[in-house]
Write a protein that holds these residues in place. Sequence first.
Motif, mmCIF file in Angstrom:
data_model
loop_
_atom_site.group_PDB
_atom_site.id
_atom_site.type_symbol
_atom_site.label_atom_id
_atom_site.label_comp_id
_atom_site.label_asym_id
_atom_site.label_seq_id
_atom_site.Cartn_x
_atom_site.Cartn_y
_atom_site.Cartn_z
ATOM 1 N N SER A 7 -139.319 3.767 -30.911
ATOM 2 C CA SER A 7 -138.605 4.870 -30.280
ATOM 3 C C SER A 7 -137.691 5.563 -31.293
ATOM 4 O O SER A 7 -137.632 6.777 -31.385
ATOM 5 C CB SER A 7 -137.762 4.295 -29.144
ATOM 6 N N ASP A 43 -128.330 21.544 -27.525
ATOM 7 C CA ASP A 43 -127.955 20.130 -27.434
ATOM 8 C C ASP A 43 -128.186 19.485 -26.061
ATOM 9 O O ASP A 43 -127.759 18.350 -25.845
ATOM 10 C CB ASP A 43 -126.509 19.919 -27.919
ATOM 11 N N HIS A 44 -128.864 20.170 -25.155
ATOM 12 C CA HIS A 44 -129.297 19.529 -23.897
ATOM 13 C C HIS A 44 -130.793 19.291 -24.066
ATOM 14 O O HIS A 44 -131.616 20.167 -23.793
ATOM 15 C CB HIS A 44 -129.007 20.431 -22.697
ATOM 16 N N PHE A 45 -131.119 18.102 -24.540
ATOM 17 C CA PHE A 45 -132.448 17.831 -25.070
ATOM 18 C C PHE A 45 -133.349 17.216 -23.982
ATOM 19 O O PHE A 45 -133.664 16.027 -24.006
ATOM 20 C CB PHE A 45 -132.307 16.895 -26.275
ATOM 21 N N ASP A 70 -123.370 7.875 -20.385
ATOM 22 C CA ASP A 70 -124.610 8.628 -20.604
ATOM 23 C C ASP A 70 -125.548 7.734 -21.409
ATOM 24 O O ASP A 70 -125.319 7.485 -22.596
ATOM 25 C CB ASP A 70 -124.288 9.925 -21.363
ATOM 26 N N GLY A 72 -128.768 6.979 -23.370
ATOM 27 C CA GLY A 72 -129.757 7.786 -24.098
ATOM 28 C C GLY A 72 -129.249 9.212 -24.218
ATOM 29 O O GLY A 72 -129.932 10.172 -23.883
ATOM 30 N N PRO A 78 -124.989 17.035 -22.851
ATOM 31 C CA PRO A 78 -124.589 16.776 -21.460
ATOM 32 C C PRO A 78 -123.229 16.070 -21.354
ATOM 33 O O PRO A 78 -122.417 16.413 -20.487
ATOM 34 C CB PRO A 78 -125.729 15.883 -20.934
ATOM 35 N N ILE A 93 -124.447 6.336 -25.234
ATOM 36 C CA ILE A 93 -125.120 5.332 -26.067
ATOM 37 C C ILE A 93 -126.522 5.842 -26.347
ATOM 38 O O ILE A 93 -127.177 6.410 -25.462
ATOM 39 C CB ILE A 93 -125.111 3.943 -25.390
ATOM 40 N N THR A 96 -130.986 6.144 -31.402
ATOM 41 C CA THR A 96 -131.360 6.855 -32.621
ATOM 42 C C THR A 96 -130.121 7.194 -33.448
ATOM 43 O O THR A 96 -129.265 7.985 -33.013
ATOM 44 C CB THR A 96 -132.140 8.146 -32.265
ATOM 45 N N GLY A 121 -126.939 2.055 -29.665
ATOM 46 C CA GLY A 121 -127.288 0.892 -28.857
ATOM 47 C C GLY A 121 -128.502 1.175 -27.996
ATOM 48 O O GLY A 121 -129.013 2.296 -27.950
ATOM 49 N N ASP A 122 -128.933 0.126 -27.308
ATOM 50 C CA ASP A 122 -130.159 0.169 -26.517
ATOM 51 C C ASP A 122 -129.806 0.059 -25.035
ATOM 52 O O ASP A 122 -129.102 -0.879 -24.625
ATOM 53 C CB ASP A 122 -131.029 -1.030 -26.957
ATOM 54 N N GLY A 123 -130.286 1.000 -24.243
ATOM 55 C CA GLY A 123 -130.012 0.990 -22.804
ATOM 56 C C GLY A 123 -130.523 -0.259 -22.095
ATOM 57 O O GLY A 123 -130.105 -0.544 -20.973
ATOM 58 N N GLN A 139 -130.820 11.172 -18.760
ATOM 59 C CA GLN A 139 -131.720 12.325 -18.627
ATOM 60 C C GLN A 139 -132.857 12.217 -19.638
ATOM 61 O O GLN A 139 -132.636 12.254 -20.853
ATOM 62 C CB GLN A 139 -130.940 13.623 -18.873
ATOM 63 N N VAL A 141 -134.962 9.840 -20.683
ATOM 64 C CA VAL A 141 -134.907 8.731 -21.638
ATOM 65 C C VAL A 141 -135.959 7.678 -21.291
ATOM 66 O O VAL A 141 -136.663 7.150 -22.164
ATOM 67 C CB VAL A 141 -133.505 8.078 -21.616
ATOM 68 N N ASN A 144 -139.487 6.389 -22.585
ATOM 69 C CA ASN A 144 -139.628 5.540 -23.773
ATOM 70 C C ASN A 144 -139.173 4.094 -23.531
ATOM 71 O O ASN A 144 -139.077 3.321 -24.489
ATOM 72 C CB ASN A 144 -138.788 6.086 -24.939
ATOM 73 N N VAL A 145 -138.854 3.756 -22.288
ATOM 74 C CA VAL A 145 -138.266 2.434 -22.042
ATOM 75 C C VAL A 145 -139.316 1.480 -21.477
ATOM 76 O O VAL A 145 -139.810 1.665 -20.361
ATOM 77 C CB VAL A 145 -137.047 2.567 -21.097
HETATM 78 C C1 SAM Z 1 -135.385 13.578 -24.739
HETATM 79 S S1 SAM Z 1 -134.010 12.830 -25.508
HETATM 80 C C2 SAM Z 1 -132.747 13.096 -24.256
HETATM 81 C C3 SAM Z 1 -131.358 13.095 -24.828
HETATM 82 C C4 SAM Z 1 -130.233 13.359 -23.808
HETATM 83 N N1 SAM Z 1 -130.341 12.470 -22.662
HETATM 84 C C5 SAM Z 1 -130.242 14.796 -23.347
HETATM 85 O O1 SAM Z 1 -130.655 15.020 -22.205
HETATM 86 O O2 SAM Z 1 -129.832 15.676 -24.118
HETATM 87 C C6 SAM Z 1 -134.363 11.081 -25.297
HETATM 88 C C7 SAM Z 1 -133.284 10.207 -25.908
HETATM 89 O O3 SAM Z 1 -133.457 8.864 -25.477
HETATM 90 C C8 SAM Z 1 -133.057 8.006 -26.544
HETATM 91 N N2 SAM Z 1 -133.596 6.668 -26.243
HETATM 92 C C9 SAM Z 1 -134.902 6.302 -26.139
HETATM 93 N N3 SAM Z 1 -134.979 4.991 -25.816
HETATM 94 C C10 SAM Z 1 -133.710 4.534 -25.704
HETATM 95 C C11 SAM Z 1 -133.137 3.271 -25.392
HETATM 96 N N4 SAM Z 1 -133.896 2.188 -25.141
HETATM 97 N N5 SAM Z 1 -131.796 3.158 -25.361
HETATM 98 C C12 SAM Z 1 -130.991 4.222 -25.648
HETATM 99 N N6 SAM Z 1 -131.479 5.444 -25.966
HETATM 100 C C13 SAM Z 1 -132.822 5.602 -25.985
HETATM 101 C C14 SAM Z 1 -133.639 8.714 -27.759
HETATM 102 O O4 SAM Z 1 -133.062 8.275 -28.941
HETATM 103 C C15 SAM Z 1 -133.305 10.167 -27.432
HETATM 104 O O5 SAM Z 1 -132.032 10.522 -27.880
#
Ligand code: SAM
Length: 276
Positions: A7, A43-45, A70, A72, A78, A93, A96, A121-123, A139, A141, A144-145
Amino acid sequence: MSRSESSTEHWGQADLYQQILAQLSALAKPLDKLTVEDLAPMDHFHARGYPATVELADRLPIGTGQWLLDIGCGVGGPARYLAQRFGCSVSGIDITESFVETANRLTALVGLETQVRVELGDGQRLPYADEQFDGAYSQHVTMNVADRAAFFTEACRVLKPGGFFALTEHGLGAAGAPFYPVPWSMDGSGSYLIPIDETKALLEESGFEAIQIEETGARYLSGYRTAVAKAEAGTLPSFGVHLLMGESAVEQMRNAGRNIEEGRTCPIQLICRKRR
Ligand SMILES: C[S@@+](CC[C@H](N)C(=O)[O-])C[C@H]1O[C@@H](n2cnc3c(N)ncnc32)[C@H](O)[C@@H]1O
């Protein structure tokens, strides 16, 4: 390679902060007067970006002085928006490193560092004590989990009883595997979509209740179509979320739209609360 590493590799980007500064400079934005709104196009990704965050925020029971998480948080758009709008504090948290660094530097640029702090850190393993936060959100995230049960159980653990949890994601549709690349995966690796019913059941098992789910596919599809049409016409603004998506940004957005249209993905906005 662990799932988390995969990820991180997908999202990581060297010199991201410098690239953002270069774009702001090209737009002649003075850094000492930079606002949360100036950064909002980039920055709202997540699908539909800033307007989608505003719509979600309109539905959340956030009060002044509350402390939110928040999970991820990306580069922190946000979190900064909610902190400014509601006068709350937000911990972010993200897995990346380049996003965490960029998030904290952008937060300092707009003077919100006493309200917003982002850490690595990791969610699936949150570094926070039980029952700390008034609300939490994540939002785009969880696509990828791999271990959703751990992710949701951790979110529930760190919330106060009755605290809200909001989630937006692309659920797995009934029509077969999605086309790649999409914003969260180049080729399907590191992508763990599940059907909406499964998400709801996992949240209930993790300790959440009053789960409200809204399907947001039509709005997202229109957002992706608009962005692809602008890119094809050469009118996509230079300062946008595509800065975070790499060279195949347009192809990712085209596939994300096609996946929704064909029922391969099913985007949702979900709000629930921790059982008391
Ligand atoms: C599409 S972006 C969304 C970023 C943010 N939530 C926003 O809406 O602007 C997905 C984010 O999830 C993070 N991410 C993916 N897996 C994660 C995990 N296990 N724990 C924390 N962050 C994670 C990625 O690093 C990335 O920043």
